[in-house]
Design an enzyme around this catalytic site. Structure first.
Site, mmCIF file in Angstrom:
data_model
loop_
_atom_site.group_PDB
_atom_site.id
_atom_site.type_symbol
_atom_site.label_atom_id
_atom_site.label_comp_id
_atom_site.label_asym_id
_atom_site.label_seq_id
_atom_site.Cartn_x
_atom_site.Cartn_y
_atom_site.Cartn_z
ATOM 1 N N GLN A 278 0.809 -1.220 0.000
ATOM 2 C CA GLN A 278 0.000 0.000 0.000
ATOM 3 C C GLN A 278 0.841 1.268 0.000
ATOM 4 O OE1 GLN A 278 -1.600 -1.163 4.058
ATOM 5 N NE2 GLN A 278 -1.663 1.049 4.311
ATOM 6 N N CYS A 284 -5.239 0.500 3.475
ATOM 7 C CA CYS A 284 -5.342 -0.916 3.841
ATOM 8 C C CYS A 284 -6.736 -1.471 3.591
ATOM 9 C CB CYS A 284 -4.959 -1.109 5.305
ATOM 10 S SG CYS A 284 -5.947 -0.113 6.444
ATOM 11 N N HIS A 420 -6.359 -1.368 11.522
ATOM 12 C CA HIS A 420 -5.761 -1.876 10.287
ATOM 13 C C HIS A 420 -6.643 -2.964 9.702
ATOM 14 C CE1 HIS A 420 -2.712 -2.604 7.383
ATOM 15 N NE2 HIS A 420 -2.248 -3.717 7.904
#
Ligand SMILES: *[C@@H]1O[C@H](CO)[C@@H](O)[C@H](O)[C@H]1NC(C)=O
Ligand SMILES: *[C@@H]1O[C@H](CO)[C@@H](O)[C@H](O)[C@H]1NC(C)=O
Length: 473
Positions: A278, A284, A420
């Protein structure tokens, strides 16, 4: 504004040379006077092993040079700095007080006088030049007060029988390797020094995680080792996730029809594309969702595609592009857009651009999405039956993870601080520790070939809380 400073490709190497070269150039003449040190002094924590050793040395030299009858010892640490020179130059401020031991005893386990008036405490500043790889320490300066007897000792070379390997030189070596391995460029010497300091702090955090890990994980230097926690969070993690409220109610996923097999790995069944990266973008969520859809499409269609995250970064108006997003929003955006283009047709740049989506190039579509149950056994059964799952977790321990099955303590991995999004691709057991195999989006040089392994069965790091999947009819 000065323009002269920003042009120079040599700067990183000059910085590297300045920070490290002077310290690591072993062949130089020791007796040369110390010139201005390459960097300003940096604060050192009392627990720094290099400092501890140097304090013992200073204490011993102090006692050797004093006429007092009793052995005096450091009774309080005040502050310390170190400068990277050729070796390390410590400046230490401590208090020393009388112990009950006579000097001749020279034992280290002497108690202080219980009566304060007999302690005769002094505040002393020591400067010690430590060259660990030569095993030498030199007391450059000693200055004590309030006692009148101020002693100045200059450059008394005094080799000690210390270990040749010392932490600070190890640290510099590690930092140099880190800079080379991850091609780190710092814009100035100040920046390089700041990064070195952060690097050192991060090593300590990694050691703490290591000491407290209940699994089999190894933590240490990773490509994120020069980032502060805040920088890491804001760059690689997803602030939106911690306040996750589903943008719309997703249907619950129908439960698995059969119980979970002992282990399963979709990588062995061709449903997982190679690990992606990324970059410096908090996207993410997009990678987590494309990973899930790649799996769903493979199971529906028989072809494994690599799908476009950039389309989501550019065209998903419900999410925040490089500033975070929610998988639930992304599914909805994909439905509205009409599908995802392939990675080749709409490739990743890592920053938000004008939406360039075209219906003609849709490579995969979805029809709806579902929310997974919160029970890890049910999640495992669903995964084995239906494909990789988009999940989210608290990624704190991930910054320092190298390999093994990570099982950080809850204090390091609060399950409510989800930041995340990743992809669950399988599960199993390694040396008796049940794990989830997690595809991350930080490149193949992260963790175990791009994967993170997390202990399974204790809802570690909130891994069970935000599972979801697209549905393709
Ligand atoms: C898979 O997708 C391709 C491209 O969209 C399509 O041509 C093909 O018919 C599909 N195959 C199956 C088995 O659905
Ligand atoms: C699923 O979505 C595709 C693309 O939008 C559409 O062509 C298809 O008819 C949908 N399938 C069902 C069963 O609704």
């Amino acid at each position: 504004m000065s323009v002269g400073f920003r042009c120079c490709a040599l700067i990183p190497w000059m910085v590297l040379a300045a920070v490290l070269g002077s310290v690591l150039s072993l062949g130089e003449d020791l007796d040369r006077p110390l010139f201005g040190p390459p960097g300003s002094p940096i604060g050192v924590h009392e627990s720094d092993p290099g400092l501890k050793k140097v304090m013992l040395f200073a204490e011993e030299r102090y006692n050797r040079g004093s006429n007092a009858m009793h052995l005096r010892k450091i009774s309080r640490f005040v502050s310390a700095t170190k400068q990277l020179v050729k070796g390390i130059r410590y400046t230490i401020t401590v208090e020393l007080s009388n112990t009950l031991c006579k000097k001749s005893a020279m034992v280290r386990t002497c108690d202080f006088y219980p009566e304060t008036q007999k302690l005769k405490t002094e505040v002393c500043v020591f400067e010690v030049w430590d060259i660990p790889w030569q095993g030498t320490s030199t007391l450059l300066k000693q200055k004590c007060s309030p006692k009148a007897e101020v002693e100045e000792t200059n450059r008394v070379a005094e080799p000690t029988n210390s270990q040749p390997v010392e932490e600070s030189v190890q640290l510099l070596g590690q930092f140099k390797d880190f800079m080379v391995k991850y091609k780190k460029d710092y814009s100035s010497q100040e920046e390089a020094e700041r990064r070195l300091q952060i690097f050192q702090e991060n090593l300590k955090t990694a050691e703490k995680l290591q000491a407290l890990d209940q699994g089999s994980a190894e933590y240490g230097v990773t490509k994120f080792s020069d980032l502060t926690e805040e920088e890491f969070r804001s760059t690689y993690l997803n602030p939106l996730l911690s306040q996750w409220t589903l943008h719309r109610g997703m249907k619950p996923a129908p439960p698995a029809k059969t119980p979970a097999p002992d282990s399963w790995d979709w990588r062995d069944h061709g449903a997982v594309s190679p690990v992606k990266n990324q970059g410096m973008c908090g996207s993410c969520w997009a990678f987590s969702v494309t990973g899930n859809i790649e799996g769903q499409w493979f199971l529906k269609n028989g072809t494994l595609l690599s799908l476009s995250e950039q389309e989501l970064v550019d065209c998903d108006g419900l999410d925040q592009a490089c500033r975070g997003g929610l998988p639930s929003n992304a599914y909805e955006a994909i439905e509205k857009l009409g599908g995802l283009e392939s990675e080749t047709d709409y490739s990743y740049t890592g920053h938000k651009q004008k939406c360039d989506f075209t219906n003609r190039k849709v490579a995969a579509y979805i029809n709806s999405s579902v929310e997974l149950p919160k029970d890890e056994r049910e999640i495992a059964a669903w995964l084995a039956e239906n494909g990789p799952i988009s999940v989210a977790l608290n990624a704190f321990a991930m910054q320092f993870y190298k390999k093994g099955v990570s099982h950080p303590w809850k204090i390091f991995c609060n399950p409510w601080m989800i930041d995340h999004a990743v992809l669950l691709v399988g599960y199993g057991e390694r040396n008796g520790i049940p794990f989830w195999a997690i595809k991350n989006s930080w490149g193949e040089d992260y963790g175990e070939q791009g994967y993170y392994y997390l202990q399974r069965g204790s809802n570690a790091c909130g891994i069970n809380r935000m599972g979801s999947s697209a549905v393709i009819n």
